[in-house]
Write an enzyme that holds these catalytic residues in place. Structure first.
Site, PDB file in Angstrom:
ATOM      1  N   ASP A 213     -19.103  37.156  38.000  1.00 27.57           N
ATOM      2  CA  ASP A 213     -20.116  37.307  36.947  1.00 27.57           C
ATOM      3  C   ASP A 213     -20.454  35.952  36.339  1.00 27.57           C
ATOM      4  O   ASP A 213     -21.613  35.658  36.050  1.00 27.57           O
ATOM      5  CB  ASP A 213     -19.588  38.252  35.853  1.00 27.57           C
ATOM      6  CG  ASP A 213     -20.707  38.846  35.021  1.00 27.57           C
ATOM      7  OD1 ASP A 213     -21.882  38.537  35.270  1.00 27.57           O
ATOM      8  OD2 ASP A 213     -20.395  39.622  34.094  1.00 27.57           O
TER       9      ASP A 213
ATOM     10  N   HIS B 227     -16.458  45.861  29.748  1.00 24.82           N
ATOM     11  CA  HIS B 227     -16.960  44.554  30.186  1.00 24.82           C
ATOM     12  C   HIS B 227     -17.955  44.066  29.129  1.00 24.82           C
ATOM     13  O   HIS B 227     -19.094  44.536  29.076  1.00 24.82           O
ATOM     14  CB  HIS B 227     -17.634  44.773  31.552  1.00 24.82           C
ATOM     15  CG  HIS B 227     -18.325  43.602  32.138  1.00 24.82           C
ATOM     16  ND1 HIS B 227     -17.822  42.891  33.201  1.00 24.82           N
ATOM     17  CD2 HIS B 227     -19.516  43.008  31.841  1.00 24.82           C
ATOM     18  CE1 HIS B 227     -18.668  41.919  33.536  1.00 24.82           C
ATOM     19  NE2 HIS B 227     -19.697  41.978  32.711  1.00 24.82           N
TER      20      HIS B 227
ATOM     21  N   HIS C 168     -20.088  41.055  27.061  1.00 32.13           N
ATOM     22  CA  HIS C 168     -20.649  39.708  27.018  1.00 32.13           C
ATOM     23  C   HIS C 168     -20.721  39.286  25.553  1.00 32.13           C
ATOM     24  O   HIS C 168     -20.938  40.115  24.672  1.00 32.13           O
ATOM     25  CB  HIS C 168     -22.050  39.689  27.645  1.00 32.13           C
ATOM     26  CG  HIS C 168     -22.016  39.683  29.141  1.00 32.13           C
ATOM     27  ND1 HIS C 168     -22.544  38.669  29.902  1.00 32.13           N
ATOM     28  CD2 HIS C 168     -21.500  40.569  30.027  1.00 32.13           C
ATOM     29  CE1 HIS C 168     -22.370  38.925  31.193  1.00 32.13           C
ATOM     30  NE2 HIS C 168     -21.737  40.086  31.299  1.00 32.13           N
TER      31      HIS C 168
ATOM     32  N   CYS D  98     -26.803  34.696  30.670  1.00 27.65           N
ATOM     33  CA  CYS D  98     -27.532  35.957  30.687  1.00 27.65           C
ATOM     34  C   CYS D  98     -28.864  35.660  31.342  1.00 27.65           C
ATOM     35  O   CYS D  98     -29.620  34.830  30.859  1.00 27.65           O
ATOM     36  CB  CYS D  98     -27.705  36.455  29.256  1.00 27.65           C
ATOM     37  SG  CYS D  98     -28.744  37.887  29.160  1.00 27.65           S
TER      38      CYS D  98
ATOM     39  N   ASN E 299     -19.704  35.962  29.474  1.00 28.41           N
ATOM     40  CA  ASN E 299     -18.700  36.987  29.173  1.00 28.41           C
ATOM     41  C   ASN E 299     -17.794  36.532  28.030  1.00 28.41           C
ATOM     42  O   ASN E 299     -17.718  35.351  27.707  1.00 28.41           O
ATOM     43  CB  ASN E 299     -17.802  37.222  30.397  1.00 28.41           C
ATOM     44  CG  ASN E 299     -18.559  37.754  31.587  1.00 28.41           C
ATOM     45  OD1 ASN E 299     -19.114  36.994  32.360  1.00 28.41           O
ATOM     46  ND2 ASN E 299     -18.588  39.052  31.746  1.00 28.41           N
TER      47      ASN E 299
HETATM   48 ZN    ZN Z   1     -21.455  40.956  33.161  1.00 29.60          ZN
END
Ligand code: ZN
Length: 304
Positions: free
Chosen positions: A17, A207, A209, A240, A249
């Site tokens: 990610d 999860h 951010h 993002c 994150n």
């Molecule tokens: Zn993510």
């Protein structure tokens, strides 16, 4: 403080990610990052994703990364996939843990994988079967669970309907992704509370951010609800795709630093993770947002 879990399981998602949302880095840098993470005590690493290279060129070398890393037997490595085809690549590569992602928001799902959420869920039903037949576990990640950059708020009922379908189709676990950092503690409480009451037996990962600064507050709220499985990325790697310059994150070392002091064990060596955050900074060539990387842990002393 209410009762918190005595320990939690962390999945390090920086190599996937995180790097997916950074400027492309060479294969050897990815290998170096994953190998360094493998010696921090973290037990799970999301190593790569098998997506179409045209869609996400940053992950085109997934097979090579997976071949080149020095696998640590104490670590479980996973791959993220968007569909059955990606899952087949992950299974061919020998992954025993697969995560498949579907957006609760139809618009986001179409932008991501060019099909509706319902079409993705149909594909995922077959993917779960294929994964299980190959001896792999399949976790279904419901992204945009707390909001969509196109549609705004996503109703809790909608998220629960998508998650419920995945549970019925045999997912080994669920994850809710706050893809663009729109969650707040009250919203975490509502979604997690309702999911838990409907599916008390289904393992749940969260999860978050830190796009809007609520990452650790959301983790704390979830801990108080008994959630014991979280994603985080070293250094707060990532960004993002919908908000240039936004942070990524929740930073792994910030999460570890906070919860360990509250008596919640993570298995992670904090100083080792901070060292890897410094490595990550060097590899991506920019300052990462982690504050614990800047300031050090609260136990660190300035020489007098
Ligand atoms: Zn993510």
């Amino acid at each position: 403080m209410s009762d918190l879990p005595s320990h939690i399981s962390l999945r390090e998602v920086g190599p996937r990610d995180g790097l997916q949302n950074e400027a492309p880095v060479p294969t050897e840098a990815k290998v170096e990052l994953i190998d360094a993470l493998s010696h921090t005590g973290v037990r799970r690493i999301e190593a790569v994703s098998f997506v179409h290279p045209k869609a996400i060129p940053q992950m085109a070398d997934a097979d090579e990364v997976w071949r080149r890393i020095a696998r640590n037997d104490a670590v479980r490595y996973s791959a993220l996939v968007p569909n059955l085809r990606g899952a087949q690549r992950a299974l061919d590569a020998g992954f025993a843990e697969i995560e498949v992602v579907v957006s609760a928001s139809d618009t986001h799902n179409r932008k991501n994988v060019n099909r509706s959420t319902e079409e993705s869920l149909d594909d995922i039903a077959g993917l779960i079967e294929a994964g299980h037949a190959a001896g792999s576990t399949v976790q279904v990640i419901v992204s945009t669970a707390w909001g969509c950059p196109y549609e705004g708020d996503v109703p809790v009922e909608r998220v629960l309907a998508v998650a419920g379908r995945a549970v019925r189709d045999g997912a080994d676990g669920l994850s809710f992704g706050d893809t663009t950092g729109m969650a707040t503690p009250s919203r975490v409480q509502k979604l997690v509370g309702e999911f838990r009451s409907q599916h008390p037996q289904t393992p749940l990962n969260l999860h978050f951010h830190n796009t809007r600064g609520t990452g650790l507050a959301n983790v704390l709220t979830a801990l108080e609800l008994g959630v014991d499985d979280f994603d985080a990325s070293v250094g707060g790697l990532g960004g993002c795709p919908y908000a240039p310059g936004a942070t990524g994150n929740v930073a792994t070392e910030e999460l570890v630093h906070m919860v360990e002091d509250m008596g919640v064990a993570t298995g992670v060596d904090l100083e080792a993770m901070i060292d890897v955050a410094a490595t990550a900074e060097r590899l991506v060539g920019r300052q990462l947002p982690s504050q614990v990387l800047r300031a050090g842990p609260r136990t660190r002393r300035t020489p007098t």
